[in-house]
Design a protein around this motif. Structure first.
Motif, PDB file in Angstrom:
ATOM      1  N   LYS A 248       0.819  -1.219   0.000  1.00 29.79           N
ATOM      2  CA  LYS A 248       0.000   0.000   0.000  1.00 29.79           C
ATOM      3  C   LYS A 248       0.856   1.274   0.000  1.00 29.79           C
ATOM      4  CE  LYS A 248      -1.250   1.297   4.706  1.00 29.79           C
ATOM      5  NZ  LYS A 248      -2.368   1.482   5.625  1.00 29.79           N
ATOM      6  N   TYR A 249       2.188   1.098   0.140  1.00 32.01           N
ATOM      7  CA  TYR A 249       3.097   2.245   0.087  1.00 32.01           C
ATOM      8  C   TYR A 249       3.785   2.363  -1.281  1.00 32.01           C
ATOM      9  CZ  TYR A 249       2.299   2.355   5.068  1.00 32.01           C
ATOM     10  OH  TYR A 249       1.684   2.431   6.311  1.00 32.01           O
ATOM     11  N   GLN A 250       3.353   1.552  -2.221  1.00 35.90           N
ATOM     12  CA  GLN A 250       3.864   1.649  -3.582  1.00 35.90           C
ATOM     13  C   GLN A 250       3.555   3.033  -4.159  1.00 35.90           C
ATOM     14  OE1 GLN A 250       1.720  -0.072  -7.056  1.00 35.90           O
ATOM     15  NE2 GLN A 250       3.499  -1.441  -7.213  1.00 35.90           N
ATOM     16  N   ILE A 251       4.528   3.631  -4.849  1.00 38.17           N
ATOM     17  CA  ILE A 251       4.285   4.909  -5.521  1.00 38.17           C
ATOM     18  C   ILE A 251       3.716   4.607  -6.900  1.00 38.17           C
ATOM     19  CG2 ILE A 251       5.326   7.024  -6.414  1.00 38.17           C
ATOM     20  CD1 ILE A 251       7.269   6.999  -4.143  1.00 38.17           C
ATOM     21  N   ASN A 252       2.437   4.859  -7.058  1.00 41.28           N
ATOM     22  CA  ASN A 252       1.707   4.590  -8.302  1.00 41.28           C
ATOM     23  C   ASN A 252       0.848   5.799  -8.650  1.00 41.28           C
ATOM     24  OD1 ASN A 252      -0.584   4.391  -6.571  1.00 41.28           O
ATOM     25  ND2 ASN A 252      -0.115   2.232  -6.204  1.00 41.28           N
ATOM     26  N   LYS A 253       0.157   5.737  -9.766  1.00 43.49           N
ATOM     27  CA  LYS A 253      -0.622   6.896 -10.225  1.00 43.49           C
ATOM     28  C   LYS A 253      -1.740   7.242  -9.252  1.00 43.49           C
ATOM     29  CE  LYS A 253      -2.621   9.029 -14.317  1.00 43.49           C
ATOM     30  NZ  LYS A 253      -3.761   9.643 -13.602  1.00 43.49           N
ATOM     31  N   GLU A 254      -2.344   6.245  -8.672  1.00 41.24           N
ATOM     32  CA  GLU A 254      -3.399   6.505  -7.688  1.00 41.24           C
ATOM     33  C   GLU A 254      -2.870   7.355  -6.537  1.00 41.24           C
ATOM     34  OE1 GLU A 254      -6.513   4.059  -4.776  1.00 41.24           O
ATOM     35  OE2 GLU A 254      -5.055   2.971  -6.015  1.00 41.24           O
ATOM     36  N   GLU A 262       2.960  20.679  -8.327  1.00 42.61           N
ATOM     37  CA  GLU A 262       4.042  20.073  -9.090  1.00 42.61           C
ATOM     38  C   GLU A 262       5.005  19.363  -8.137  1.00 42.61           C
ATOM     39  OE1 GLU A 262       4.477  19.950 -12.453  1.00 42.61           O
ATOM     40  OE2 GLU A 262       2.460  20.832 -12.563  1.00 42.61           O
ATOM     41  N   TYR A 263       5.477  18.211  -8.538  1.00 42.86           N
ATOM     42  CA  TYR A 263       6.370  17.434  -7.693  1.00 42.86           C
ATOM     43  C   TYR A 263       7.372  16.692  -8.576  1.00 42.86           C
ATOM     44  CZ  TYR A 263       4.090  13.189  -9.273  1.00 42.86           C
ATOM     45  OH  TYR A 263       3.632  12.170 -10.063  1.00 42.86           O
ATOM     46  N   ILE A 264       8.396  16.130  -7.943  1.00 43.88           N
ATOM     47  CA  ILE A 264       9.338  15.264  -8.658  1.00 43.88           C
ATOM     48  C   ILE A 264       9.403  13.909  -7.951  1.00 43.88           C
ATOM     49  CG2 ILE A 264      10.705  17.173  -9.569  1.00 43.88           C
ATOM     50  CD1 ILE A 264      12.859  16.485  -7.456  1.00 43.88           C
ATOM     51  N   PHE A 265       9.804  12.905  -8.703  1.00 46.00           N
ATOM     52  CA  PHE A 265       9.986  11.555  -8.155  1.00 46.00           C
ATOM     53  C   PHE A 265      11.474  11.238  -8.093  1.00 46.00           C
ATOM     54  CE2 PHE A 265      10.929   7.105  -9.210  1.00 46.00           C
ATOM     55  CZ  PHE A 265      10.415   6.482  -8.075  1.00 46.00           C
ATOM     56  N   LEU A 266      11.917  10.655  -6.975  1.00 42.03           N
ATOM     57  CA  LEU A 266      13.320  10.296  -6.779  1.00 42.03           C
ATOM     58  C   LEU A 266      13.434   8.832  -6.347  1.00 42.03           C
ATOM     59  CD1 LEU A 266      14.506  13.448  -4.779  1.00 42.03           C
ATOM     60  CD2 LEU A 266      14.942  12.972  -7.197  1.00 42.03           C
ATOM     61  N   HIS A 267      14.523   8.203  -6.744  1.00 48.47           N
ATOM     62  CA  HIS A 267      14.818   6.819  -6.355  1.00 48.47           C
ATOM     63  C   HIS A 267      16.326   6.645  -6.433  1.00 48.47           C
ATOM     64  CE1 HIS A 267      14.808   2.491  -6.068  1.00 48.47           C
ATOM     65  NE2 HIS A 267      13.504   2.380  -6.195  1.00 48.47           N
ATOM     66  N   MET A 289       4.104 -10.177  -8.357  1.00 45.17           N
ATOM     67  CA  MET A 289       4.163  -8.714  -8.324  1.00 45.17           C
ATOM     68  C   MET A 289       5.307  -8.246  -9.212  1.00 45.17           C
ATOM     69  SD  MET A 289       3.800  -6.401  -4.917  1.00 45.17           S
ATOM     70  CE  MET A 289       3.177  -4.713  -5.044  1.00 45.17           C
ATOM     71  N   ALA A 290       4.979  -7.746 -10.401  1.00 45.80           N
ATOM     72  CA  ALA A 290       6.003  -7.327 -11.363  1.00 45.80           C
ATOM     73  C   ALA A 290       6.518  -5.913 -11.076  1.00 45.80           C
ATOM     74  CB  ALA A 290       5.442  -7.395 -12.783  1.00 45.80           C
ATOM     75  N   GLU A 291       5.723  -5.102 -10.405  1.00 45.38           N
ATOM     76  CA  GLU A 291       6.124  -3.749 -10.012  1.00 45.38           C
ATOM     77  C   GLU A 291       6.060  -3.694  -8.488  1.00 45.38           C
ATOM     78  OE1 GLU A 291       4.227  -0.996 -13.487  1.00 45.38           O
ATOM     79  OE2 GLU A 291       2.838  -2.081 -12.190  1.00 45.38           O
ATOM     80  N   MET A 292       7.121  -3.196  -7.880  1.00 40.99           N
ATOM     81  CA  MET A 292       7.132  -3.204  -6.415  1.00 40.99           C
ATOM     82  C   MET A 292       7.042  -1.791  -5.852  1.00 40.99           C
ATOM     83  SD  MET A 292       9.544  -6.501  -5.606  1.00 40.99           S
ATOM     84  CE  MET A 292       9.112  -6.482  -3.873  1.00 40.99           C
ATOM     85  N   GLU A 293       8.167  -1.190  -5.480  1.00 42.53           N
ATOM     86  CA  GLU A 293       8.100   0.089  -4.769  1.00 42.53           C
ATOM     87  C   GLU A 293       7.588   1.240  -5.626  1.00 42.53           C
ATOM     88  OE1 GLU A 293      12.286  -0.065  -6.436  1.00 42.53           O
ATOM     89  OE2 GLU A 293      10.892  -1.483  -5.502  1.00 42.53           O
ATOM     90  N   VAL A 294       7.697   1.102  -6.960  1.00 44.41           N
ATOM     91  CA  VAL A 294       7.197   2.133  -7.873  1.00 44.41           C
ATOM     92  C   VAL A 294       6.703   1.455  -9.141  1.00 44.41           C
ATOM     93  CG1 VAL A 294       9.515   2.531  -8.860  1.00 44.41           C
ATOM     94  CG2 VAL A 294       7.759   4.303  -9.065  1.00 44.41           C
ATOM     95  N   ASP A 296       5.935   1.234 -13.229  1.00 52.68           N
ATOM     96  CA  ASP A 296       6.663   1.657 -14.418  1.00 52.68           C
ATOM     97  C   ASP A 296       6.130   2.989 -14.938  1.00 52.68           C
ATOM     98  OD1 ASP A 296       8.788   0.771 -16.275  1.00 52.68           O
ATOM     99  OD2 ASP A 296       7.191   0.845 -17.773  1.00 52.68           O
ATOM    100  N   GLU A 297       4.833   3.212 -14.788  1.00 52.01           N
ATOM    101  CA  GLU A 297       4.218   4.456 -15.248  1.00 52.01           C
ATOM    102  C   GLU A 297       4.819   5.662 -14.540  1.00 52.01           C
ATOM    103  OE1 GLU A 297      -0.292   6.281 -15.914  1.00 52.01           O
ATOM    104  OE2 GLU A 297       0.039   4.710 -14.411  1.00 52.01           O
ATOM    105  N   VAL A 298       4.969   5.583 -13.239  1.00 55.82           N
ATOM    106  CA  VAL A 298       5.558   6.689 -12.475  1.00 55.82           C
ATOM    107  C   VAL A 298       7.057   6.791 -12.757  1.00 55.82           C
ATOM    108  CG1 VAL A 298       6.065   7.563 -10.160  1.00 55.82           C
ATOM    109  CG2 VAL A 298       3.814   6.593 -10.667  1.00 55.82           C
TER     110      VAL A 298
END
Length: 334
Positions: A248-254, A262-267, A289-294, A296-298
């Motif tokens: 539930k802490y995955q960074i996704n579009k929702e 405006e924001y930026i994404f960092l990893h 689960m093919a996408e974990m912490e983030v 692909d869209e983000v």
């Protein structure tokens, strides 16, 4: 102030000193882009001591060393015998007699501190289990490039709040006046002593420090979202547990749709944003689960700055090495 000093953890430096290193890194990046030489370490020999493997840290230190006019020498886990056949003290004295500076990337912060204690030359922490200070100069450098300032920005870290990146982000942000929120399940909150340490710095800088389980509320006013892998090196047996705790802490579009500006994404990379690598495929097949912490869209969105951030590792490391070992004229910074 900087000359001859090791760079082991952020709390060894003041806010003004950390900002100097960030600004110096931005300056060196500009020199590199314009092809202007800056060989502040010309004639030196630099030891790159790696207990833990790395792509970005090794590449960044190697290129930074070359750009500064010095010669890098890589020593991997199989090349040294720290605390096995040879003590850290003895190793430090030998390497310090041959090299002008030592980078260390490994497990124990105590080893990094002991290397610095006995080597007689600057030691730079490329990562330990407790701190990741060279990463922090690059991260906050990226924020300053994007927003033109640091104080008053809000950075939200989503995921495992106990790891070295989360710890360093929290404390470094507090020192620099950046509002930092760690959004994580309670079982993965940073240690209470670490939170108290960050809050102590925040009282001086005016920053706000928050640790919460409510990721939806945390991100609403974020200037930057930051995440890291859910399972750190050496914890590979915890994948199923971490997936259940952190999905539930995955960074996704929702989640990003909740941000109101405006924001930026960092990893800090590597990232599990798809299943193209053999390791990610194995995890996807095992846990579905093919996408974990983030997602692909983000990861591929126009807000993403992780590759700028990765490049900045090299510029920031160069600034740290030059400032601490380059005999530069630097005005007194308290």
């Amino acid at each position: 102030m900087f000359q001859g000093k090791s760079f082991l953890k952020e709390i060894d430096f003041s806010s003004a000193q950390l900002e100097y290193l960030i600004d110096f890194a931005i300056h060196l990046k500009d020199l590199k882009k314009r092809g202007i030489p800056h060989e502040y370490l010309k004639g030196q020999n630099i030891c790159l001591l790696f207990e833990k493997n790395s792509t970005r840290t090794r590449a960044a230190f190697t290129v930074a060393t070359n750009d500064l006019g010095a010669a890098p020498e890589f020593l991997g886990a199989n090349d040294v015998h720290l605390n096995a056949k040879e003590s850290v003290e003895d190793t430090a004295k030998v390497l310090g007699s041959m090299f002008d500076g030592i980078e260390f990337r490994g497990f124990s912060q105590e080893v990094a501190e002991d290397l610095a204690k006995y080597a007689g030359v600057p030691v730079w922490n490329g990562l330990t289990d407790d701190w990741h200070p060279t990463q922090m100069i690059a991260d906050y450098m990226t924020l300053k490039e994007e927003f033109g300032k640091l104080a008053g920005l809000k950075l939200v870290y989503c995921g495992d709040g106990r790891n070295n990146v989360a710890n360093s982000l929290l404390v470094t942000g507090a020192i620099l006046g950046v509002n930092v929120t760690v959004a994580a399940p309670e079982s993965l909150f940073p240690e209470p002593a670490l939170i108290d340490l960050a809050k102590g710095y925040a009282e001086k800088s005016g920053a706000t420090i928050e640790v919460t389980e409510d990721v939806d509320a945390a991100v609403v006013d974020a200037d930057a979202l930051y995440t890291d892998v859910w399972v750190s090196m050496g914890e590979e047996d915890k994948f199923e547990e971490r997936i259940n705790l952190l999905k539930k802490y995955q960074i996704n579009k929702e989640l990003t749709d909740k941000i109101e500006k405006e924001y930026i994404f960092l990893h800090c990379l590597p990232a599990f944003h798809d299943a193209t690598t053999s390791y990610a495929k194995e995890i996807a097949e095992k846990f579905g689960m093919a996408e974990m912490e983030v997602t692909d869209e983000v990861f591929r969105s126009q807000q993403a700055r992780q590759f700028q951030q990765a490049e900045n590792r090299m510029h920031s490391i160069k600034a740290i090495m030059a400032a601490t070992n380059g005999n530069l004229f630097i005005p007194e910074i308290k």
